[in-house]
Structures are given as structure tokens and as C-alpha cells.
Design a protein around this motif. Structure first.
Motif, PDB file in Angstrom:
ATOM      1  N   ALA A   1       0.819  -1.219   0.000  1.00  0.00           N
ATOM      2  CA  ALA A   1       0.000   0.000   0.000  1.00  0.00           C
ATOM      3  C   ALA A   1       0.850   1.266   0.000  1.00  0.00           C
ATOM      4  O   ALA A   1       0.354   2.342  -0.308  1.00  0.00           O
ATOM      5  CB  ALA A   1      -0.933  -0.002   1.210  1.00  0.00           C
ATOM      6  N   ILE A   2       2.128   1.130   0.342  1.00  0.00           N
ATOM      7  CA  ILE A   2       3.013   2.296   0.348  1.00  0.00           C
ATOM      8  C   ILE A   2       3.630   2.427  -1.043  1.00  0.00           C
ATOM      9  O   ILE A   2       4.491   1.642  -1.421  1.00  0.00           O
ATOM     10  CB  ILE A   2       4.114   2.165   1.421  1.00  0.00           C
ATOM     11  N   ASP A   3       3.161   3.415  -1.803  1.00  0.00           N
ATOM     12  CA  ASP A   3       3.721   3.644  -3.134  1.00  0.00           C
ATOM     13  C   ASP A   3       5.194   4.015  -3.022  1.00  0.00           C
ATOM     14  O   ASP A   3       6.033   3.518  -3.762  1.00  0.00           O
ATOM     15  CB  ASP A   3       2.973   4.744  -3.874  1.00  0.00           C
ATOM     16  N   GLU A   4       5.476   4.905  -2.088  1.00  0.00           N
ATOM     17  CA  GLU A   4       6.859   5.304  -1.847  1.00  0.00           C
ATOM     18  C   GLU A   4       6.903   6.054  -0.528  1.00  0.00           C
ATOM     19  O   GLU A   4       6.110   6.956  -0.287  1.00  0.00           O
ATOM     20  CB  GLU A   4       7.360   6.202  -2.975  1.00  0.00           C
TER      21      GLU A   4
ATOM     22  N   THR B   1       1.343   1.329   8.621  1.00  0.00           N
ATOM     23  CA  THR B   1       1.787   0.231   7.764  1.00  0.00           C
ATOM     24  C   THR B   1       3.136  -0.323   8.212  1.00  0.00           C
ATOM     25  O   THR B   1       3.315  -1.535   8.307  1.00  0.00           O
ATOM     26  CB  THR B   1       1.872   0.706   6.296  1.00  0.00           C
ATOM     27  N   VAL B   2       4.064   0.561   8.541  1.00  0.00           N
ATOM     28  CA  VAL B   2       5.422   0.139   8.885  1.00  0.00           C
ATOM     29  C   VAL B   2       5.471  -0.657  10.190  1.00  0.00           C
ATOM     30  O   VAL B   2       6.324  -1.518  10.361  1.00  0.00           O
ATOM     31  CB  VAL B   2       6.362   1.371   8.954  1.00  0.00           C
ATOM     32  N   ARG B   3       4.539  -0.421  11.094  1.00  0.00           N
ATOM     33  CA  ARG B   3       4.576  -1.175  12.356  1.00  0.00           C
ATOM     34  C   ARG B   3       4.438  -2.676  12.116  1.00  0.00           C
ATOM     35  O   ARG B   3       4.783  -3.479  12.957  1.00  0.00           O
ATOM     36  CB  ARG B   3       3.550  -0.653  13.343  1.00  0.00           C
ATOM     37  N   LYS B   4       3.974  -3.059  10.924  1.00  0.00           N
ATOM     38  CA  LYS B   4       3.877  -4.476  10.560  1.00  0.00           C
ATOM     39  C   LYS B   4       5.252  -5.121  10.401  1.00  0.00           C
ATOM     40  O   LYS B   4       5.364  -6.339  10.345  1.00  0.00           O
ATOM     41  CB  LYS B   4       3.078  -4.628   9.270  1.00  0.00           C
ATOM     42  N   LEU B   5       6.296  -4.310  10.310  1.00  0.00           N
ATOM     43  CA  LEU B   5       7.653  -4.844  10.173  1.00  0.00           C
ATOM     44  C   LEU B   5       8.147  -5.484  11.468  1.00  0.00           C
ATOM     45  O   LEU B   5       9.032  -6.325  11.452  1.00  0.00           O
ATOM     46  CB  LEU B   5       8.630  -3.721   9.791  1.00  0.00           C
ATOM     47  N   PHE B   6       7.565  -5.055  12.582  1.00  0.00           N
ATOM     48  CA  PHE B   6       8.038  -5.509  13.883  1.00  0.00           C
ATOM     49  C   PHE B   6       7.389  -6.822  14.288  1.00  0.00           C
ATOM     50  O   PHE B   6       6.300  -7.145  13.822  1.00  0.00           O
ATOM     51  CB  PHE B   6       7.747  -4.438  14.943  1.00  0.00           C
ATOM     52  N   PRO B   7       8.049  -7.551  15.182  1.00  0.00           N
ATOM     53  CA  PRO B   7       7.437  -8.784  15.695  1.00  0.00           C
ATOM     54  C   PRO B   7       6.095  -8.472  16.349  1.00  0.00           C
ATOM     55  O   PRO B   7       5.873  -7.349  16.811  1.00  0.00           O
ATOM     56  CB  PRO B   7       8.446  -9.283  16.737  1.00  0.00           C
ATOM     57  N   PRO B   8       5.184  -9.462  16.418  1.00  0.00           N
ATOM     58  CA  PRO B   8       3.884  -9.231  17.052  1.00  0.00           C
ATOM     59  C   PRO B   8       4.049  -8.965  18.546  1.00  0.00           C
ATOM     60  O   PRO B   8       5.089  -9.297  19.126  1.00  0.00           O
ATOM     61  CB  PRO B   8       3.135 -10.537  16.806  1.00  0.00           C
ATOM     62  N   PRO B   9       3.013  -8.398  19.166  1.00  0.00           N
ATOM     63  CA  PRO B   9       3.090  -8.154  20.604  1.00  0.00           C
ATOM     64  C   PRO B   9       3.322  -9.455  21.360  1.00  0.00           C
ATOM     65  O   PRO B   9       2.833 -10.506  20.942  1.00  0.00           O
ATOM     66  CB  PRO B   9       1.729  -7.577  20.961  1.00  0.00           C
ATOM     67  N   PRO B  10       4.064  -9.391  22.461  1.00  0.00           N
ATOM     68  CA  PRO B  10       4.328 -10.608  23.242  1.00  0.00           C
ATOM     69  C   PRO B  10       3.063 -11.369  23.608  1.00  0.00           C
ATOM     70  O   PRO B  10       3.029 -12.586  23.536  1.00  0.00           O
ATOM     71  CB  PRO B  10       5.051 -10.081  24.484  1.00  0.00           C
ATOM     72  N   ALA B  11       1.985 -10.702  23.971  1.00  0.00           N
ATOM     73  CA  ALA B  11       0.744 -11.378  24.336  1.00  0.00           C
ATOM     74  C   ALA B  11       0.169 -12.169  23.167  1.00  0.00           C
ATOM     75  O   ALA B  11      -0.413 -13.224  23.353  1.00  0.00           O
ATOM     76  CB  ALA B  11      -0.289 -10.372  24.839  1.00  0.00           C
ATOM     77  N   SER B  12       0.347 -11.679  21.938  1.00  0.00           N
ATOM     78  CA  SER B  12      -0.161 -12.385  20.764  1.00  0.00           C
ATOM     79  C   SER B  12       0.533 -13.722  20.585  1.00  0.00           C
ATOM     80  O   SER B  12      -0.072 -14.706  20.207  1.00  0.00           O
ATOM     81  CB  SER B  12       0.045 -11.548  19.500  1.00  0.00           C
ATOM     82  N   ILE B  13       1.818 -13.765  20.873  1.00  0.00           N
ATOM     83  CA  ILE B  13       2.569 -15.015  20.757  1.00  0.00           C
ATOM     84  C   ILE B  13       2.044 -16.017  21.768  1.00  0.00           C
ATOM     85  O   ILE B  13       1.765 -17.160  21.445  1.00  0.00           O
ATOM     86  CB  ILE B  13       4.078 -14.766  20.958  1.00  0.00           C
ATOM     87  N   ASP B  14       1.856 -15.584  23.014  1.00  0.00           N
ATOM     88  CA  ASP B  14       1.356 -16.472  24.065  1.00  0.00           C
ATOM     89  C   ASP B  14      -0.052 -16.959  23.755  1.00  0.00           C
ATOM     90  O   ASP B  14      -0.376 -18.105  23.992  1.00  0.00           O
ATOM     91  CB  ASP B  14       1.362 -15.746  25.415  1.00  0.00           C
ATOM     92  N   THR B  15      -0.911 -16.086  23.214  1.00  0.00           N
ATOM     93  CA  THR B  15      -2.280 -16.454  22.885  1.00  0.00           C
ATOM     94  C   THR B  15      -2.301 -17.554  21.839  1.00  0.00           C
ATOM     95  O   THR B  15      -3.039 -18.515  21.953  1.00  0.00           O
ATOM     96  CB  THR B  15      -3.061 -15.225  22.371  1.00  0.00           C
ATOM     97  N   ARG B  16      -1.462 -17.426  20.828  1.00  0.00           N
ATOM     98  CA  ARG B  16      -1.416 -18.451  19.782  1.00  0.00           C
ATOM     99  C   ARG B  16      -0.972 -19.783  20.354  1.00  0.00           C
ATOM    100  O   ARG B  16      -1.484 -20.825  20.004  1.00  0.00           O
ATOM    101  CB  ARG B  16      -0.494 -18.029  18.635  1.00  0.00           C
ATOM    102  N   ARG B  17      -0.002 -19.760  21.242  1.00  0.00           N
ATOM    103  CA  ARG B  17       0.471 -21.005  21.850  1.00  0.00           C
ATOM    104  C   ARG B  17      -0.626 -21.647  22.669  1.00  0.00           C
ATOM    105  O   ARG B  17      -0.865 -22.835  22.606  1.00  0.00           O
ATOM    106  CB  ARG B  17       1.695 -20.738  22.725  1.00  0.00           C
TER     107      ARG B  17
END
Length: 125
Positions: free
Chosen positions: A23-26, A103-119
Motif C-alpha cells: 500500500a506504500i507507493d513510496e 503500515t510500517v509497524r507491521k515490520l516488527f514482531p507481534p506483541p508478546p501477548a499475541s505469541i502467548d495467545t497463539r500457543r
């Protein structure tokens, strides 16, 4: 000793393309990461999902800027802390295009709680 910040930026550089960023043209984000009275500058340029990363000598350029202490950014880069949470707590500062940050915040790892929730979610079955 591992260098989470440097590893993060080198990983972005090796990634080359991220479809979530189409979505980021430039646009570009400059990261000013400080430690011990010294500031390192990284410029992440994005064009339709293509990512280029360069380590800059000076604090110039960028449609948006992230400023953080190296210890804080190491935690973000390693997934121990969530980028948006550190900004809301005042541990990191952002300036510039809100759309670019969203948009750029998607470059970072997911929040720690999200990882635990998936597990935990995988344990119910």
C-alpha cells in the motif's frame, strides 16, 4: 553478544519485499537509535512492498522518524516489547506520516501477548 537492533535492520534488508507493505507507493522511515550519547541512524525505504535499508551517517531524510533509546529498540526488535505500546508509554517517539506508521509497524514482531495467545490456543484441541 547478540545485537537485536542491527539484526532487525539486516533482516529487513535481506527480506527485500513484504507484500503487507504494498500500500506504500513510496515512503521512508528514519530510525534514530541512541545509546551512550551517540545516535545511529537507519533509513528504511519502501516502494510498493520493496524494502531497502541503509545505515546513515547523519539524521537527514525520512517521511517519518522513530526515536528510541537502544535498550528500548532492542526489546522491540527482539519481540520482547511491542512498538506501538512503547510509543504510547513515551519510551519511543514518532513524527511524520501516521499512514506510514500504521503500515510500517507491521515490520516488527507481534506483541508478546499475541505469541502467548497463539500457543495457548493450540493447546485446546
Amino acid at each position: 553478544m547478540a545485537d537485536a537492533t542491527r539484526d532487525f535492520f539486516h533482516g529487513l534488508s535481506r527480506r527485500g519485499h513484504d507484500r503487507r507493505l504494498r500500500a506504500i507507493d513510496e515512503g521512508s522511515v528514519r530510525f534514530d537509535i541512541s545509546r551512550d550519547g551517540r545516535t545511529d541512524h537507519w533509513l528504511v525505504s519502501i516502494e510498493k512492498g520493496d524494502i531497502r535499508v541503509s545505515e546513515e551517517a547523519t539524521a537527514t531524510g525520512g517521511d517519518a522518524v522513530v526515536e528510541a533509546d537502544r535498550e528500548v529498540f532492542d526489546r522491540i526488535a527482539s519481540g520482547e516489547a511491542y512498538f506501538l505500546t512503547t510509543v504510547l508509554r513515551g519510551e519511543a517517539a514518532v513524527a511524520g506520516s501516521p499512514r506510514l506508521f500504521a503500515t510500517v509497524r507491521k515490520l516488527f514482531p507481534p506483541p508478546p501477548a499475541s505469541i502467548d495467545t497463539r500457543r495457548r490456543g493450540g493447546d485446546h484441541g
